[in-house]
Design a protein around this motif. Structure first.
Motif, PDB file in Angstrom:
ATOM      1  N   THR A  57       0.828  -1.207   0.000  1.00  0.00           N
ATOM      2  CA  THR A  57       0.000   0.000   0.000  1.00  0.00           C
ATOM      3  C   THR A  57       0.862   1.257   0.000  1.00  0.00           C
ATOM      4  OG1 THR A  57      -0.121   0.233   2.413  1.00  0.00           O
ATOM      5  CG2 THR A  57      -1.747  -1.219   1.354  1.00  0.00           C
ATOM      6  N   VAL A  58       0.258   2.354  -0.440  1.00  0.00           N
ATOM      7  CA  VAL A  58       0.944   3.648  -0.427  1.00  0.00           C
ATOM      8  C   VAL A  58       1.322   4.027   0.999  1.00  0.00           C
ATOM      9  CG1 VAL A  58       0.689   6.107  -0.929  1.00  0.00           C
ATOM     10  CG2 VAL A  58      -0.213   4.414  -2.543  1.00  0.00           C
ATOM     11  N   ARG A  59       0.431   3.810   1.953  1.00  0.00           N
ATOM     12  CA  ARG A  59       0.713   4.166   3.349  1.00  0.00           C
ATOM     13  C   ARG A  59       1.924   3.404   3.882  1.00  0.00           C
ATOM     14  NH1 ARG A  59      -1.498   6.589   7.659  1.00  0.00           N
ATOM     15  NH2 ARG A  59      -3.270   7.265   6.404  1.00  0.00           N
ATOM     16  N   GLN A  60       1.994   2.109   3.587  1.00  0.00           N
ATOM     17  CA  GLN A  60       3.135   1.319   4.066  1.00  0.00           C
ATOM     18  C   GLN A  60       4.442   1.860   3.498  1.00  0.00           C
ATOM     19  OE1 GLN A  60       1.677  -2.508   2.674  1.00  0.00           O
ATOM     20  NE2 GLN A  60       1.490  -3.251   4.788  1.00  0.00           N
ATOM     21  N   LEU A  61       4.431   2.227   2.208  1.00  0.00           N
ATOM     22  CA  LEU A  61       5.646   2.753   1.594  1.00  0.00           C
ATOM     23  C   LEU A  61       5.993   4.119   2.179  1.00  0.00           C
ATOM     24  CD1 LEU A  61       7.919   2.526  -0.468  1.00  0.00           C
ATOM     25  CD2 LEU A  61       6.357   3.436  -2.203  1.00  0.00           C
ATOM     26  N   ALA A  62       5.012   4.966   2.394  1.00  0.00           N
ATOM     27  CA  ALA A  62       5.264   6.296   2.945  1.00  0.00           C
ATOM     28  C   ALA A  62       5.870   6.216   4.344  1.00  0.00           C
ATOM     29  CB  ALA A  62       3.974   7.101   2.977  1.00  0.00           C
ATOM     30  N   ASP A  63       5.501   5.195   5.112  1.00  0.00           N
ATOM     31  CA  ASP A  63       5.998   5.057   6.486  1.00  0.00           C
ATOM     32  C   ASP A  63       7.330   4.321   6.568  1.00  0.00           C
ATOM     33  OD1 ASP A  63       3.793   6.361   7.477  1.00  0.00           O
ATOM     34  OD2 ASP A  63       2.658   4.523   7.886  1.00  0.00           O
ATOM     35  N   TYR A  64       7.783   3.732   5.468  1.00  0.00           N
ATOM     36  CA  TYR A  64       8.983   2.889   5.499  1.00  0.00           C
ATOM     37  C   TYR A  64      10.246   3.752   5.583  1.00  0.00           C
ATOM     38  CZ  TYR A  64      12.323  -0.728   4.186  1.00  0.00           C
ATOM     39  OH  TYR A  64      13.374  -1.603   4.178  1.00  0.00           O
ATOM     40  N   ARG A  65      11.200   3.338   6.409  1.00  0.00           N
ATOM     41  CA  ARG A  65      12.458   4.080   6.561  1.00  0.00           C
ATOM     42  C   ARG A  65      13.686   3.166   6.507  1.00  0.00           C
ATOM     43  NH1 ARG A  65       9.224   7.148   5.556  1.00  0.00           N
ATOM     44  NH2 ARG A  65       8.738   9.181   6.481  1.00  0.00           N
ATOM     45  N   GLY A  66      13.551   1.964   5.993  1.00  0.00           N
ATOM     46  CA  GLY A  66      14.672   1.040   5.950  1.00  0.00           C
ATOM     47  C   GLY A  66      15.410   1.066   4.618  1.00  0.00           C
ATOM     48  N   ASP A  67      16.196   0.026   4.383  1.00  0.00           N
ATOM     49  CA  ASP A  67      16.957  -0.094   3.143  1.00  0.00           C
ATOM     50  C   ASP A  67      16.030  -0.446   1.981  1.00  0.00           C
ATOM     51  OD1 ASP A  67      19.364   0.406   4.427  1.00  0.00           O
ATOM     52  OD2 ASP A  67      19.663  -1.724   4.926  1.00  0.00           O
TER      53      ASP A  67
END
Length: 555
Positions: A281-291
């Motif tokens: 989802t867009v939300r999951q990607l927006a919240d992601y901060r890893g590699d």
């Protein structure tokens, strides 16, 4: 469902929806977009012109030609084609093959050429299939490309050209070759020796396409696509480039938005890489901060993808990569925008000169145009006048000790027609040698504002001029202004291919072109202004100390 060549490539979900709609007798209205209609009409006109060349060529030779009326129903064309094959005709134009219900396929060819034990399928396409060989090509290196003259099937190695592979063309020829084999008319008994022919937009040769290596891919594609059409392989919507011209897009868009699907901001390969990490989802990607995912495709950068997702969630149109965006400026600035019609040529070079040392002097739009229907030698004269004016403006600025820069938006199109015009119209007054064009393109005096936008910003909704310039405060005068619409206006402006002549469309095209150069100027000045600092930076959007890679653009 009987599959044609178009069904073997492109969106699998579209195929599934088309098949289900046929079964249910329902579906979206079968209307073509203006862009699709233009492409269809241009392809039809091109095929008609090339078929006439083939007719004239065979009229001069002692060959047997069967010319089937393309307006006949497909079933009748197939009957006439089989009769001509049985009679051993040398050339069969506008051929069609009977529907192969056992394998669920259909096909037609612009021509069948008698060769060996049967026939070679020939298709005519409205795109380039070959390029000129590079000037620095080693003459000792053996040529692998094979081409044939238009009047006969006699492929030979061609060191003057290089191939432009096209998967759809190859699969269409593979389907035709397989169907001919099923009818007993394959040109060779071993499919490793099968070959097809393609005539491209230049219509100066027949490209020989080896099909032996293509057949396994074709058979796999046919089997999978038949299963999709039958509903035994499920599909789901994903946003891809094809969506822009698909009748099913409103339905798919609603489904994707309802599910916050990540393909709304990430392309196909990126979507698959994210799915392996559980990001859908867009939300999951927006919240992601890893590699980044191990299989991330590399372009766009992973940071750009995360920022695009964050922009969609926050409804932010543009994000600064740098604290202070920069763009090259000059004392004398010329904005340039070229208008072309498909592969036929460039009919208009619009310019806007701004003298920054004389702020009271208004910027002046000056077009260099031909209204002779393309292709035309007057295209070369218009280009020669444009080039002479541009180089004179450059020379005068340099002689006065002032800086000069000419600007375009996305130089690929302009560079292509700068080079092509020099190659095609050498000898016409004002037309430069190709070396002069290359010198200018490589110089600091030729600036691509698209590249400046890419360097300075992340653009979640795209980087096209008509998406970015409105953010800078510019609006086109014509509400219908677009590259697609301009094609329709041009066809009417010159009465192209028998279209009704409407000279009022010429002023519309000039106004549209003037707006394009004005938009480039407004965008450049906005990039240099303090207003640009109102846009958020990547750190503003994602938060300081992010562990993501650099936000600088890739490529």
């Amino acid at each position: 469902m009987i599959l044609g060549a178009r069904d073997l490539t492109g969106c699998e979900h579209r195929l599934a929806l088309d098949a289900a709609a046929r079964t249910a007798g329902d579906g979206p209205a079968e209307t073509e977009s203006p862009d699709a209609l233009r492409r269809i009409e241009a392809a039809q006109a091109h095929r008609a012109q090339v078929l006439q060349l083939l007719r004239e060529a065979q009229d001069r030779l002692p060959t047997t030609l069967v010319d089937i009326d393309p307006s006949l129903p497909m079933e009748r064309r197939a009957e006439l084609t089989l009769t001509a094959c049985a009679d051993g005709a040398d050339w069969i134009l506008s051929a069609a093959l009977p529907i192969d219900r056992v394998h669920g396929r259909r096909g037609h060819a612009e021509a069948l050429i008698r060769h060996g034990q049967g026939y070679v399928p020939l298709i005519i396409v409205n795109h380039r299939v070959v390029n000129p060989a590079k000037a620095d090509r080693d003459p000792a290196e053996p040529a692998t490309l094979r081409t044939s003259p238009l009047d006969r099937w006699a492929p030979e190695r061609d060191p003057a050209r290089t191939n432009r592979p096209n998967r759809r063309d190859a699969l269409r020829l593979a389907q035709l070759a397989a169907m001919l084999d099923g009818l007993g008319y394959a040109a060779a008994p071993d499919r490793a020796d099968w070959v097809g022919g393609v005539i491209g937009v230049d219509a100066d040769c027949i490209l020989a396409v080896p099909l032996g290596a293509v057949m396994p891919e074709y058979e796999e594609a046919l089997e999978r696509r038949r299963a999709i059409a039958a509903g035994t392989i499920p599909t789901v919507p994903r946003r891809i480039n094809e969506c822009r011209s698909c009748d099913w897009w409103p339905r798919c868009k609603a489904e994707l938005e309802a599910g916050d699907d990540v393909s709304l901001v990430v392309g196909g390969a990126g979507t698959a890489a994210l799915a392996q990490m559980g990001i859908t989802t867009v939300r999951q990607l927006a919240d992601y901060r890893g590699d980044p995912p191990p299989e991330w495709p590399g372009y766009p950068s992973f940071t750009d993808a995360v920022v695009a997702a964050s922009c969609r969630r926050a409804e932010v149109p543009l994000v600064r990569r740098l604290d202070r965006p920069t763009v090259q400026r000059a004392d004398v600035e010329v904005d340039v925008d070229m208008e072309s019609y498909g592969e036929r040529g460039a009919y208009l070079w619009g310019t806007l000169l701004t003298d920054n040392a004389a702020p009271d002097r208004p910027s002046r739009y000056l077009p260099f145009v031909t209204w002779d229907p393309l292709p035309s030698s007057d295209e070369g004269r218009a280009f020669g006048r444009f080039w002479t004016w541009l180089m004179d403006s450059r020379r005068r600025a340099h002689e006065a000790g002032r800086t000069f820069a000419a600007y375009c938006y996305s130089e690929q199109a302009e560079n292509r027609w700068l080079r092509a015009s020099a190659d095609r119209f050498g000898g016409i007054p004002g037309v430069p040698h190709r070396d002069e064009v290359e010198e200018f393109i490589a110089s600091d005096d030729w600036v691509d504002i698209y590249q400046a936008v890419n360097t300075n910003f992340i653009c979640p909704d795209g980087k096209g001029l008509k998406r970015i310039a409105p953010i800078a405060g510019f609006d086109w005068q014509d509400e219908q202004a677009s590259g697609v619409a301009s094609m329709e206006w041009y066809a009417a402006a010159v009465g192209l291919d028998g279209a009704p002549l409407d000279a009022t469309q010429r002023e519309r095209l000039l106004r549209y072109n003037e707006d394009d150069v004005q938009a480039t100027k407004v965008l450049r000045e906005w990039l240099s202004s303090e207003r640009i600092l109102r846009l958020p930076t990547v750190e503003d959007l994602l938060g300081a100390g992010t562990s993501l890679p650099s936000a600088r653009p890739v490529g």
